[in-house]
Design an enzyme around this catalytic site. Structure first.
Site, PDB file in Angstrom:
ATOM      1  N   LYS A  14      -1.038 -17.105  11.896  1.00  0.00           N
ATOM      2  CA  LYS A  14      -0.998 -15.773  11.492  1.00  0.00           C
ATOM      3  C   LYS A  14       0.348 -15.761  10.492  1.00  0.00           C
ATOM      4  CE  LYS A  14      -0.278 -14.009  15.588  1.00  0.00           C
ATOM      5  NZ  LYS A  14      -0.030 -15.276  16.553  1.00  0.00           N
ATOM      6  N   ARG A  89      -0.646  -5.811  20.376  1.00  0.00           N
ATOM      7  CA  ARG A  89      -0.840  -7.103  21.174  1.00  0.00           C
ATOM      8  C   ARG A  89      -1.363  -6.566  22.377  1.00  0.00           C
ATOM      9  NH1 ARG A  89       3.381 -10.446  18.852  1.00  0.00           N
ATOM     10  NH2 ARG A  89       3.266 -12.558  19.691  1.00  0.00           N
ATOM     11  N   ARG A 125       7.165 -26.870  15.857  1.00  0.00           N
ATOM     12  CA  ARG A 125       7.680 -25.889  14.700  1.00  0.00           C
ATOM     13  C   ARG A 125       8.832 -25.948  14.481  1.00  0.00           C
ATOM     14  NH1 ARG A 125       5.537 -19.864  15.078  1.00  0.00           N
ATOM     15  NH2 ARG A 125       6.449 -19.700  17.098  1.00  0.00           N
ATOM     16  N   ARG A 158      12.772 -22.360  17.483  1.00  0.00           N
ATOM     17  CA  ARG A 158      12.751 -21.046  17.936  1.00  0.00           C
ATOM     18  C   ARG A 158      13.049 -21.190  19.655  1.00  0.00           C
ATOM     19  NH1 ARG A 158       7.936 -17.481  15.977  1.00  0.00           N
ATOM     20  NH2 ARG A 158       7.693 -16.975  17.940  1.00  0.00           N
ATOM     21  N   ARG A 169       4.069 -17.992  27.116  1.00  0.00           N
ATOM     22  CA  ARG A 169       3.616 -17.178  25.955  1.00  0.00           C
ATOM     23  C   ARG A 169       1.654 -17.275  26.077  1.00  0.00           C
ATOM     24  NH1 ARG A 169       6.502 -19.568  21.227  1.00  0.00           N
ATOM     25  NH2 ARG A 169       5.381 -18.141  19.863  1.00  0.00           N
TER      26      ARG A 169
HETATM   27  P1  AP5 Z   1       2.728 -19.887  12.823  1.00  0.00           P
HETATM   28  O1  AP5 Z   1       2.024 -19.429  11.476  1.00  0.00           O
HETATM   29  O2  AP5 Z   1       4.077 -19.654  12.851  1.00  0.00           O
HETATM   30  O3  AP5 Z   1       1.902 -19.263  14.191  1.00  0.00           O
HETATM   31  P2  AP5 Z   1       1.749 -17.883  14.576  1.00  0.00           P
HETATM   32  O4  AP5 Z   1       0.251 -17.444  14.750  1.00  0.00           O
HETATM   33  O5  AP5 Z   1       2.523 -16.881  13.593  1.00  0.00           O
HETATM   34  O6  AP5 Z   1       2.641 -18.076  15.873  1.00  0.00           O
HETATM   35  P3  AP5 Z   1       3.659 -17.257  16.563  1.00  0.00           P
HETATM   36  O7  AP5 Z   1       4.405 -18.133  17.344  1.00  0.00           O
HETATM   37  O8  AP5 Z   1       4.901 -16.896  15.423  1.00  0.00           O
HETATM   38  O9  AP5 Z   1       3.072 -16.061  17.114  1.00  0.00           O
HETATM   39  P4  AP5 Z   1       3.728 -15.343  18.297  1.00  0.00           P
HETATM   40  O10 AP5 Z   1       2.763 -14.216  18.244  1.00  0.00           O
HETATM   41  O11 AP5 Z   1       3.868 -16.019  19.466  1.00  0.00           O
HETATM   42  O12 AP5 Z   1       5.255 -14.928  18.034  1.00  0.00           O
HETATM   43  P5  AP5 Z   1       5.854 -13.809  17.457  1.00  0.00           P
HETATM   44  O13 AP5 Z   1       7.041 -14.018  16.495  1.00  0.00           O
HETATM   45  O14 AP5 Z   1       4.819 -12.711  16.893  1.00  0.00           O
HETATM   46  O15 AP5 Z   1       1.990 -21.339  12.960  1.00  0.00           O
HETATM   47  C1  AP5 Z   1       2.600 -22.079  14.260  1.00  0.00           C
HETATM   48  C2  AP5 Z   1       2.968 -23.697  13.649  1.00  0.00           C
HETATM   49  O16 AP5 Z   1       1.755 -24.026  13.440  1.00  0.00           O
HETATM   50  C3  AP5 Z   1       3.828 -23.858  12.402  1.00  0.00           C
HETATM   51  O17 AP5 Z   1       4.786 -24.954  12.762  1.00  0.00           O
HETATM   52  C4  AP5 Z   1       3.046 -24.101  11.334  1.00  0.00           C
HETATM   53  O18 AP5 Z   1       3.602 -24.688  10.474  1.00  0.00           O
HETATM   54  C5  AP5 Z   1       1.890 -24.693  12.041  1.00  0.00           C
HETATM   55  N1  AP5 Z   1       0.714 -24.444  11.261  1.00  0.00           N
HETATM   56  C6  AP5 Z   1       0.322 -23.252  10.633  1.00  0.00           C
HETATM   57  N2  AP5 Z   1      -0.902 -23.304  10.075  1.00  0.00           N
HETATM   58  C7  AP5 Z   1      -1.408 -24.476  10.330  1.00  0.00           C
HETATM   59  C8  AP5 Z   1      -2.626 -25.198  10.053  1.00  0.00           C
HETATM   60  N3  AP5 Z   1      -3.698 -24.534   9.366  1.00  0.00           N
HETATM   61  N4  AP5 Z   1      -2.519 -26.449  10.199  1.00  0.00           N
HETATM   62  C9  AP5 Z   1      -1.758 -27.125  10.911  1.00  0.00           C
HETATM   63  N5  AP5 Z   1      -0.498 -26.523  11.260  1.00  0.00           N
HETATM   64  C10 AP5 Z   1      -0.462 -25.145  10.896  1.00  0.00           C
HETATM   65  O19 AP5 Z   1       6.484 -13.006  18.792  1.00  0.00           O
HETATM   66  C11 AP5 Z   1       7.528 -13.694  19.630  1.00  0.00           C
HETATM   67  C12 AP5 Z   1       7.614 -12.755  20.757  1.00  0.00           C
HETATM   68  O20 AP5 Z   1       7.965 -11.324  20.220  1.00  0.00           O
HETATM   69  C13 AP5 Z   1       6.536 -12.387  21.723  1.00  0.00           C
HETATM   70  O21 AP5 Z   1       6.527 -13.262  22.660  1.00  0.00           O
HETATM   71  C14 AP5 Z   1       7.170 -11.412  22.519  1.00  0.00           C
HETATM   72  O22 AP5 Z   1       8.145 -11.378  23.195  1.00  0.00           O
HETATM   73  C15 AP5 Z   1       7.855 -10.276  20.990  1.00  0.00           C
HETATM   74  N6  AP5 Z   1       6.857  -9.524  20.435  1.00  0.00           N
HETATM   75  C16 AP5 Z   1       6.409  -9.681  19.210  1.00  0.00           C
HETATM   76  N7  AP5 Z   1       5.552  -8.670  19.008  1.00  0.00           N
HETATM   77  C17 AP5 Z   1       5.048  -8.043  19.997  1.00  0.00           C
HETATM   78  C18 AP5 Z   1       4.233  -6.846  20.275  1.00  0.00           C
HETATM   79  N8  AP5 Z   1       3.672  -6.232  19.458  1.00  0.00           N
HETATM   80  N9  AP5 Z   1       4.369  -6.586  21.594  1.00  0.00           N
HETATM   81  C19 AP5 Z   1       5.246  -7.029  22.669  1.00  0.00           C
HETATM   82  N10 AP5 Z   1       6.055  -8.053  22.193  1.00  0.00           N
HETATM   83  C20 AP5 Z   1       5.948  -8.495  20.984  1.00  0.00           C
END
Ligand code: AP5
Length: 212
Positions: A14, A89, A125, A158, A169
Site C-alpha cells: 500500500k 483499519r 524492508r 522499522r 501484526r
Molecule cells: P509496503 O509498501 O511498505 O507495504 P505496506 O502495505 O505499506 O505495509 P506496512 O507494513 O507499511 O503496513 P502496515 O499497515 O502494517 O503499517 P503502518 O505503517 O500502516 O511494502 C512492504 C515491503 O514490500 C517493502 O520492503 C517494499 O519495498 C516491498 N514491496 C512493495 N511492493 C512490492 C512488490 N510489488 N513486489 C515486491 N516487493 C514489494 O502501521 C504501523 C502501525 O501503526 C500499526 O501496526 C498500528 O500499530 C499503527 N496504526 C497505523 N494506522 C492505524 C490505524 N488506522 N488504527 C490503529 N493503529 C494504526
C-alpha cells in the site's frame, strides 16, 4: 474531497504505491503509520500514546486514530484527491469516516497478496529515516548497499518489522479484515486488486481505477 482507501495486509504494498502516486500524479498520501512514527520522533502526546501499541504490533485505540485523521482531513482543501493508507483499519474507524459527507470514502482498493510472501516482504524492508523512502533487501534493493537512493542516508529496519512483531501484526490484521472488507463491500465501494505483481504493473492498474 475525493477519498480512496487502500486496504490490505501489512506488507501488501500500500505504502509503496501510494508514495509513488503522490510523487508522480499529485495525490495526497496520508499514511497513519507515517503520521504516528513522525509523532513518536517529535515526542508528541499522540506518539507517546501510540508507541507501545505499535512496537507490540497492536492497533492504536480507535478514539486516538479517529481524532488524528479527522484533524488532518479538516486541514486539507475541498478539492484534494486523497489516498488513505492504513486508515480505516476497523469498522468503527470506517463508520467515523463515513459519518460526515466531506470525508465519505469514494472507493476502497483491497490489495490482495498471498500470505506466504508477507513475512519476507516485511522482514526484508529497509526504510530511510530521513526522507521515508522504502526499499527491500531483495525485491527492491537500493542502488548503493544500505543507503537511500534519494538522500544517501543509512537505511534502517522499522522496530515492528522483526519476525515476531510481523506475525502479531498479521494476526491483528486478520481479526479486523473480514469486517472491514464486508463494510466496504456492503456499501458497493470495494475493488479487489491482485497486488502480487511488479510494482509498475500494479501502478498501471491502480491508475486505471483511480481515473474512473
Ligand atoms: P509496503 O509498501 O511498505 O507495504 P505496506 O502495505 O505499506 O505495509 P506496512 O507494513 O507499511 O503496513 P502496515 O499497515 O502494517 O503499517 P503502518 O505503517 O500502516 O511494502 C512492504 C515491503 O514490500 C517493502 O520492503 C517494499 O519495498 C516491498 N514491496 C512493495 N511492493 C512490492 C512488490 N510489488 N513486489 C515486491 N516487493 C514489494 O502501521 C504501523 C502501525 O501503526 C500499526 O501496526 C498500528 O500499530 C499503527 N496504526 C497505523 N494506522 C492505524 C490505524 N488506522 N488504527 C490503529 N493503529 C494504526
Amino acid at each position: 474531497m475525493n477519498i480512496t482507501v487502500f486496504l490490505g495486509a501489512p506488507g501488501s504494498g500500500k505504502g509503496t504505491q501510494a508514495k509513488q502516486l503522490a510523487e508522480k500524479f499529485g495525490f495526497v498520501h496520508l499514511s497513519t503509520g507515517d503520521m504516528l512514527r513522525a509523532a513518536i520522533k517529535q515526542q508528541l502526546p499522540v506518539g507517546i500514546k501510540a508507541k507501545t501499541y505499535m512496537d507490540q504490533g497492536n492497533l492504536v485505540p480507535d478514539s486516538v486514530m479517529i481524532e488524528l485523521i479527522e484533524e488532518t482531513l479538516a486541514s486539507l482543501n475541498e478539492g484534494a484527491n486523497i489516498i488513505l493508507d492504513g486508515f480505516p483499519r476497523t469498522v468503527p474507524q470506517a463508520q467515523a469516516l463515513d459519518s460526515k459527507v466531506r470525508t465519505r470514502v469514494s472507493q476502497a482498493i483491497n490489495f490482495l497478496v498471498p500470505e506466504a510472501i508477507l513475512v519476507p516482504r516485511l522482514t526484508g524492508r529497509r526504510v530511510c529515516p530521513n526522507c521515508g523512502e522504502s526499499f527491500h533487501l531483495v525485491f527492491i534493493p537500493p542502488k548503493k548497499k544500505d543507503a537511500c537512493d534519494k538522500c544517501f542516508t543509512a537505511l534502517v529496519q522499522r522496530n515492528d518489522d522483526t519476525e515476531e512483531v510481523v506475525r502479531r501484526r498479521l494476526e491483528v490484521f486478520k481479526a479486523q479484515n473480514e469486517g472491514l472488507v464486508g463494510y466496504f463491500s456492503d456499501h458497493k465501494k470495494l475493488i479487489n486488486l491482485n497486488a502480487d505483481k511488479a510494482v509498475n504493473t500494479i501502478q498501471d492498474e491502480l491508475l486505471k481505477v483511480l481515473k474512473q
